[in-house]
Design an enzyme around this catalytic site. Structure first.
Site, PDB file in Angstrom:
ATOM      1  N   ARG A 173     -21.453 -26.860 -16.235  1.00 39.89           N
ATOM      2  CA  ARG A 173     -21.707 -25.697 -16.591  1.00 39.89           C
ATOM      3  C   ARG A 173     -20.677 -24.778 -17.215  1.00 39.89           C
ATOM      4  NH1 ARG A 173     -21.224 -21.061 -12.978  1.00 39.89           N
ATOM      5  NH2 ARG A 173     -23.122 -19.772 -12.599  1.00 39.89           N
ATOM      6  N   SER A 244     -33.273 -23.367 -11.139  1.00 40.12           N
ATOM      7  CA  SER A 244     -32.659 -22.872  -9.983  1.00 40.12           C
ATOM      8  C   SER A 244     -34.069 -21.673  -9.560  1.00 40.12           C
ATOM      9  CB  SER A 244     -31.375 -21.937 -10.209  1.00 40.12           C
ATOM     10  OG  SER A 244     -30.433 -22.877 -10.776  1.00 40.12           O
ATOM     11  N   LYS A 273     -21.773 -17.631  -8.115  1.00 43.18           N
ATOM     12  CA  LYS A 273     -22.558 -17.124  -8.227  1.00 43.18           C
ATOM     13  C   LYS A 273     -22.114 -15.455  -7.615  1.00 43.18           C
ATOM     14  CE  LYS A 273     -26.614 -19.401  -9.491  1.00 43.18           C
ATOM     15  NZ  LYS A 273     -26.866 -18.847 -11.080  1.00 43.18           N
TER      16      LYS A 273
END
Length: 347
Positions: A173, A244, A273
Site C-alpha cells: 500500500r 474496502s 486511515k
C-alpha cells in the site's frame, strides 16, 4: 471411408485427447493447486484409456500422418502456464468431438462416452479459468497490508519477515505524492518476487495499471478508486480484485460486484486511515450469506482478535500489529496462533 481409416483417425484423436488431458491435469495439480480439478482430469484421462482398448494398435500409422511435421506458428511459443492449459483444454475438447462424431461409424458406446467427457471438459475449463491465486485466497485467514510510510525499517525485509512468519496474503500500500509510479513498481517487483517464491498472493493498492505492470496477483480498491466493474473490464481475469467497505450499503454492493474478496472496516481506529472513524464490529453482522471471502480490517491486534472472531470474522487483515512490531516474524506467528485459538474457541 474404410473401417481401418476410421480406426486410424480415432487412434490419433484419442492420443491427442489423453496427452492434452495430462497437460491440464499437471496444471491443476502443480500450478493452481486445485485438487478437485486434478482428480477430475485424472478420471477423464483414465476413461480415455478404457476407451482406447477398443482401438487396435495396428490402426496407427505415424509415418503416414500428413501433418506430423507441421507445427503452426501459434503453437511455437507459450508465454505462461495458463496459456499452456488453455491450449491443451481446447485440444482436448476438439479431440473429444472427433471421437464422438467418428465413433458413431464404428462404436456408438464410444461416441456416447466421448460426448460425456467433452461436457466434463467444458466444466473443467470454467473451473480452471479462475486466477491461479484464487485457491490460495480462498484458504487465506491472515492478510497483511504493508504501508512503507507507516513502518520503521526496510519494507522488503519487513515483507520477507512477514512471509516467514506465515501470512497468507500480502498487499503493498503506497499512498501519497511521495510514491511516483516508478518507485511503486520498483518496490512491487522486489516484494512480488518474494511472494511468488512462497506462493503467497500479492496485491497492490488502488492502481489496476500498476498491478498489471508488475505482475501482481490482484489489486485492492478503495471506494474512491475505479469501480470493480471498471477494474474487471481492464484486467479481465488477469487480476483478483478486492475492495474496502465501510457501510452496510457498500458491503452489500460489493457482494454483488465482480470482486474476489471484501474488506470490512476499520473495525477499530487505525493509523492507515486516521481521518476515518472506526465502524465497529456491528458491520460484520451485515454480511450476506452469499459473500466472497471477507476480511475484517483496521486496528486489529492480538489482544482484540478474539472480539473480532466472536463478531463473526474468521479472516483478518493487519498492518501495525505485524509491521510495527520489533520482530515482524514473531508478531505474525503470534497473530496466527491467536487467530487459530480464537477460531477454536468460537467453534
Amino acid at each position: 471411408m474404410t473401417r481401418d481409416t476410421v480406426m486410424r483417425l480415432l487412434d490419433v484423436s484419442l492420443n491427442r485427447a489423453r496427452e492434452a488431458a495430462r497437460c491440464v491435469e499437471d496444471y491443476a495439480r502443480f500450478v493452481t493447486g486445485d485438487p478437485a480439478s486434478a482428480k477430475a482430469l485424472k478420471g477423464l484421462r483414465q476413461s480415455l484409456g478404457v476407451m482406447g482398448r477398443r482401438i487396435p494398435l495396428f490402426a496407427r500409422d505415424v509415418p503416414g500422418d500428413a501433418l506430423k511435421d507441421h507445427t503452426p506458428e501459434a503453437e511455437v511459443r507459450r508465454d505462461t502456464s495458463g496459456e499452456v492449459a488453455t491450449a491443451s483444454l481446447k485440444r482436448l475438447q476438439e479431440a473429444l468431438r472427433t471421437l464422438e462424431e467418428y465413433g458413431k461409424l464404428v462404436d456408438r458406446g464410444m461416441s456416447r462416452t466421448a460426448k460425456r467427457l467433452r461436457f466434463e471438459a467444458y466444466l473443467l475449463e470454467s473451473a480452471l479459468a479462475r486466477h491461479p491465486a484464487t485457491a490460495a485466497l480462498a484458504r487465506a485467514r491472515l492478510y497483511a497490508v504493508l504501508s512503507p510510510d507507516l513502518i520503521p525499517g526496510d519494507p522488503v525485509r519487513s515483507a520477507a519477515a512477514a512471509l516467514r512468519g506465515g501470512i497468507d496474503v500480502l498487499q503493498l500500500r503506497c499512498k501519497g505524492p511521495g510514491w511516483p509510479d516508478r518507485a511503486v513498481l520498483r518496490l512491487a517487483d522486489r516484494i512480488g518476487a518474494l511472494c511468488r517464491r512462497d506462493g503467497v498472493p500479492f496485491f497492490l493498492n488502488d492502481r489496476v495499471d500498476l498491478a498489471l505492470a508488475c505482475g501482481a496477483d490482484g489489486v485492492h480498491l478503495g471506494q474512491s478508486d475505479l469501480s470493480p466493474r471498471g477494474a474487471r473490464d481492464l484486467a479481465g481475469r488477469k487480476l483478483l480484485i478486492g475492495i474496502s467497505t465501510h457501510t452496510p450499503r457498500q458491503l452489500l454492493a460489493a457482494c454483488r460486484a465482480p470482486v474476489d474478496y471484501v474488506a470490512v472496516g476499520p473495525v477499530f481506529p487505525t493509523l492507515t486511515k486516521p481521518n476515518r472513524g472506526a465502524v465497529g464490529l456491528a458491520l460484520l453482522k451485515a454480511l450476506p450469506a452469499e459473500a466472497p471471502p471477507t476480511f475484517a480490517i483496521g486496528g486489529i491486534t492480538r489482544e482484540n482478535l478474539s472480539r473480532v472472531r466472536r463478531a463473526g470474522a474468521s479472516r483478518v487483515a493487519v498492518t501495525g500489529a505485524a509491521f510495527r512490531a520489533p520482530d515482524v516474524r514473531a508478531a505474525v506467528r503470534a497473530l496466527r496462533r491467536a487467530l487459530l485459538d480464537s477460531s477454536r474457541g468460537a467453534g
